[in-house]
Every structure is written in structure tokens, then in C-alpha cells.
Design a protein around this motif. Structure first.
Motif, mmCIF file in Angstrom:
data_model
loop_
_atom_site.group_PDB
_atom_site.id
_atom_site.type_symbol
_atom_site.label_atom_id
_atom_site.label_comp_id
_atom_site.label_asym_id
_atom_site.label_seq_id
_atom_site.Cartn_x
_atom_site.Cartn_y
_atom_site.Cartn_z
ATOM 1 N N VAL A 40 -6.608 103.277 15.388
ATOM 2 C CA VAL A 40 -6.532 102.127 16.291
ATOM 3 C C VAL A 40 -5.483 102.367 17.379
ATOM 4 O O VAL A 40 -4.331 102.671 17.088
ATOM 5 N N GLU A 41 -5.901 102.224 18.622
ATOM 6 C CA GLU A 41 -4.982 102.289 19.751
ATOM 7 C C GLU A 41 -4.746 100.912 20.368
ATOM 8 O O GLU A 41 -3.757 100.709 21.070
ATOM 9 N N ALA A 42 -5.649 99.964 20.112
ATOM 10 C CA ALA A 42 -5.502 98.610 20.646
ATOM 11 C C ALA A 42 -6.341 97.651 19.820
ATOM 12 O O ALA A 42 -7.468 97.980 19.437
ATOM 13 N N ALA A 43 -5.785 96.472 19.550
ATOM 14 C CA ALA A 43 -6.494 95.420 18.811
ATOM 15 C C ALA A 43 -6.247 94.092 19.512
ATOM 16 O O ALA A 43 -5.095 93.703 19.740
ATOM 17 N N THR A 44 -7.308 93.412 19.873
ATOM 18 C CA THR A 44 -7.206 92.182 20.651
ATOM 19 C C THR A 44 -6.846 90.982 19.773
ATOM 20 O O THR A 44 -7.281 90.881 18.628
ATOM 21 N N VAL A 45 -6.070 90.072 20.339
ATOM 22 C CA VAL A 45 -5.727 88.813 19.675
ATOM 23 C C VAL A 45 -6.661 87.740 20.222
ATOM 24 O O VAL A 45 -6.651 87.439 21.418
ATOM 25 N N MET A 63 -15.093 81.480 4.483
ATOM 26 C CA MET A 63 -14.546 82.592 3.711
ATOM 27 C C MET A 63 -13.790 82.033 2.520
ATOM 28 O O MET A 63 -13.392 80.859 2.515
ATOM 29 N N ALA A 64 -13.604 82.870 1.504
ATOM 30 C CA ALA A 64 -12.875 82.456 0.310
ATOM 31 C C ALA A 64 -11.376 82.647 0.516
ATOM 32 O O ALA A 64 -10.945 83.526 1.266
ATOM 33 N N ALA A 65 -10.591 81.828 -0.141
ATOM 34 C CA ALA A 65 -9.144 81.972 -0.061
ATOM 35 C C ALA A 65 -8.715 83.247 -0.773
ATOM 36 O O ALA A 65 -9.295 83.651 -1.773
ATOM 37 N N ARG A 66 -7.695 83.914 -0.226
ATOM 38 C CA ARG A 66 -7.146 85.119 -0.844
ATOM 39 C C ARG A 66 -5.661 85.198 -0.533
ATOM 40 O O ARG A 66 -5.184 84.593 0.420
ATOM 41 N N GLU A 67 -4.922 85.939 -1.356
ATOM 42 C CA GLU A 67 -3.481 86.052 -1.155
ATOM 43 C C GLU A 67 -3.153 86.822 0.116
ATOM 44 O O GLU A 67 -2.179 86.522 0.808
ATOM 45 N N GLN A 68 -3.951 87.848 0.434
ATOM 46 C CA GLN A 68 -3.753 88.642 1.632
ATOM 47 C C GLN A 68 -5.043 88.659 2.433
ATOM 48 O O GLN A 68 -6.095 89.022 1.913
ATOM 49 N N THR A 69 -4.954 88.252 3.698
ATOM 50 C CA THR A 69 -6.142 88.179 4.551
ATOM 51 C C THR A 69 -5.979 89.088 5.758
ATOM 52 O O THR A 69 -4.972 89.041 6.461
ATOM 53 N N GLY A 70 -6.988 89.916 6.000
ATOM 54 C CA GLY A 70 -6.980 90.777 7.171
ATOM 55 C C GLY A 70 -7.209 89.971 8.441
ATOM 56 O O GLY A 70 -8.006 89.034 8.461
ATOM 57 N N ILE A 71 -6.501 90.324 9.506
ATOM 58 C CA ILE A 71 -6.601 89.627 10.781
ATOM 59 C C ILE A 71 -7.010 90.633 11.853
ATOM 60 O O ILE A 71 -6.565 91.773 11.862
ATOM 61 N N GLY A 72 -7.830 90.191 12.798
ATOM 62 C CA GLY A 72 -8.226 91.026 13.924
ATOM 63 C C GLY A 72 -9.658 91.500 13.826
ATOM 64 O O GLY A 72 -10.083 92.033 12.791
ATOM 65 N N TRP A 73 -10.420 91.299 14.922
ATOM 66 C CA TRP A 73 -11.824 91.672 14.973
ATOM 67 C C TRP A 73 -12.084 92.859 15.895
ATOM 68 O O TRP A 73 -12.901 93.723 15.600
ATOM 69 N N ASP A 74 -11.426 92.864 17.057
ATOM 70 C CA ASP A 74 -11.692 93.862 18.098
ATOM 71 C C ASP A 74 -10.838 95.102 17.926
ATOM 72 O O ASP A 74 -9.639 95.000 17.630
ATOM 73 N N ALA A 133 -10.479 97.155 24.489
ATOM 74 C CA ALA A 133 -10.428 96.386 23.240
ATOM 75 C C ALA A 133 -10.818 94.932 23.427
ATOM 76 O O ALA A 133 -11.151 94.244 22.460
ATOM 77 N N THR A 134 -10.799 94.431 24.664
ATOM 78 C CA THR A 134 -11.122 93.016 24.888
ATOM 79 C C THR A 134 -12.622 92.754 24.942
ATOM 80 O O THR A 134 -13.039 91.597 25.008
#
Length: 314
Positions: A40-45, A63-74, A133-134
Motif C-alpha cells: 500500500v502506497e496510499a489509502a483514502t479516508v 456487519m457483525a461486532a468484533r473486537e478489532q475492525t479493519g478500516i479503509g476501502w480504497d 487512491a481516491t
């Protein structure tokens, strides 16, 4: 003894404000059959990142609740490794991609990301990695929404939130399809809306959006792409028997007057993303920040007033 390779990522520990975001060190992900590992060189917010972090997607049953959730799509970056059976990409190739799986422990806010090869496309040429990335999430959302409307060349379409990331792409793509666009935008963004092809512009703060649109297009527009979540206010601007698509979950209005109403749910599509990347669309970067300052990026996005997207750079 073989030392396991590690990488850094930013994830949400539980749900709440930006303070739940934190850095973790985890094993380097391995691509499976049909998958690509991207450095990864860039990830959009994006706004959906804020909703994910807050627990809004859990509350909506997406989505189901979890202790750790991944963030970021792009993501934009370089192909690092290939899973078996992948022939469309090569190590070292610059690519963009979209993660559309919600319920995961790691997202695009990371040094490496594994995606299905079908969710990846060659990066657009001659643009910065941050700008590239956008494109995936917002560009595909606009494209798929216009597909749902199914309007023929020469038809009229209202795009709400035309100064936003999805709205801006929607205006450009609609014009390329031969549609006549009414863009909803604030006074400061009227010039931008016209520069990307809008024929008419109506004010973002118009007290009666439908009346303003119908003054410009008697009888109402043939379709509306509602990126601002206006719901019935956008539908009221559409002629009877027309079409309306919304990209904000829960904002789809009832199908009054025979209007076809669609709720657009994004899906990864590498082939369509490759077409978008080759179009030379207007890519807007509001700023870049290091990966570790993801919480600051969330604060800035939540405060509003940003044009384009903030991008995290690992």
C-alpha cells in the motif's frame, strides 16, 4: 529459525470516536488462489470509514461486532506477490483496488493488503499515487448508480451533492453518457460543477429543491442520483415514471408516481475500475497524512468543508 514478516496497520479497537483507532503490528498477509497482495502506497479516508469506526454499520445490521475492525476501502500501490492462478497482474505493477468486504479485521489502512484479483485494476497513468487512491470507491459508486438509473443519452439527471467525491464523479460520468446534468452545489462550488460539465446548478440550501429543478426542467428531470441522502426531496424533482438512485443507506424514498427507486450498494469490479482509470476523470486530493495520523484525518473529515479526499500514506 524463520522470522515471520510483520507489517503495521491501523484498526478500530471496539467502536466509538477517533480515539478507538490504533496501530497494530500483525503478520504480513499471504495471497490465496486468485488473490493479489498489494504494498500500500496510499489509502483514502471516506465517510464510510467514520461510520464503520463508530459502530454505525453494526447498528444497521451490515456487519457483525468484533473486537478489532479493519478500516479503509480504497488502495493504491504496487503488486508485491500473486496467489496461484493470477495472470492479469505482475509483481512491481502499479494498481488500485477496492475492499468491499465489511466484516474483516484488517482494511486498507495498512502497509499491505490482500484483495481478490477481480477487485484490482491497473492504476491510472500520469497521476499521483494519492490521487489514484481516491478513485475506486467513489468512482465505482457513481458508475454503478448511473447504471441503475438506466437513462438514455439526451435525458436529464439531477445529481445532489455534486461537489462531493461521489457527486463529482457522477456529474462527469453522466456528461460522458450524453446526459444533461442539473447539479446541486453551494455557491462556492458552482464553478467546479460547471467545469466538469453540469448544464445547470441549483443551490445546496434551496428551500424547495424540486421547485428549483422544475423551474429549469419543466415537468421534472428523468432521473436523480442522490449522493447527499435527501430522499423524498430528490424524488420530488423527478418526473412521473422516472428513476431515482441513492447511495446513502436508509435514505431511499418510497417509489411514488411510478418512479423506479434504487438503493445502490457498492461492489468491487476490477474490469469497471480499469475503465474508470483510463477515462482521465478529475481526481481531487484534499491532503495527505501519515498512516499513524488516521484519527486526525477522521476528525478533519467529520468537521466538514473538505473538497476531495484525505489520503493516508503508510
Amino acid at each position: 529459525m524463520v522470522t515471520e514478516e510483520k507489517m503495521r496497520a491501523v484498526v478500530a479497537h471496539g467502536y466509538g470516536g477517533p480515539e478507538v483507532l490504533g496501530a497494530v503490528t500483525v503478520p504480513l498477509p499471504e495471497p490465496g488462489p486468485g488473490q493479489v497482495c498489494i504494498r500500500v502506497e496510499a489509502a483514502t479516508v471516506n465517510p464510510v470509514d467514520l461510520v464503520t469506526r463508530s459502530g454505525g454499520l453494526v447498528g444497521a445490521g451490515l456487519m457483525a461486532a468484533r473486537e478489532q475492525t479493519g478500516i479503509g476501502w480504497d488502495v493504491a500501490g504496487v503488486v508485491d506477490r500473486l496467489g496461484t492462478g493470477v495472470t492479469a497482474f505482475a509483481p512491481g505493477q502499479r494498481v488500485i483496488g477496492l475492499r468491499d468486504l465489511l466484516d474483516v479485521s484488517l482494511g486498507a489502512y495498512a502497509e499491505y493488503l490482500v484483495l481478490d484479483a477481480t477487485a484490482v485494476a491497473p492504476a491510472p497513468a500520469d497521476v499521483s499515487v494519492a490521487a489514484a487512491a481516491t478513485l475506486p470507491l467513489n468512482g465505482l459508486t457513481a458508475l454503478q448508480s448511473l447504471d441503475l438509473l438506466g437513462l438514455a443519452a439526451g435525458a436529464t439527471v439531477l445529481v445532489t451533492g455534486a461537489s462531493g467525491a461521489v457527486g463529482g464523479f457522477a456529474v462527469e460520468l453522466a456528461v460522458r453518457r450524453g446526459l444533461r446534468v442539473v447539479a446541486q452545489a453551494g455557491p462556492a462550488d458552482e464553478g467546479f460543477a460547471r467545469s466538469i460539465g453540469a448544464e445547470w446548478v441549483v443551490g445546496r440550501d434551496a428551500s424547495d429543491l424540486a421547485a428549483e429543478v422544475r423551474r429549469l426542467v419543466p415537468g421534472g428531470v428523468d432521473g436523480a442520483l442522490d449522493t447527499a441522502g435527501l430522499g423524498i426531496r430528490a424524488l420530488a424533482a423527478v418526473r412521473g415514471g422516472g428513476a431515482c438512485a441513492t447511495v446513502v443507506g436508509g435514505s431511499a424514498p418510497l417509489p411514488l408516481r411510478g418512479i423506479r427507486v434504487h438503493q445502490q450498494w457498492i461492489r468491487a469490479d476490477g474490469a469497471a475500475l480499469a475503465e474508470l482509470a483510463a477515462m482521465g476523470l478529475t481526481l481531487r486530493v484534499a491532503g495527505t497524512l501519515p498512516l499513524e495520523r488516521a484519527a486526525e484525518a477522521h476528525d478533519r473529515l467529520a468537521a466538514g468543508g473538505i473538497r476531495g479526499r484525505l489520503v493516508l500514506v503508510p
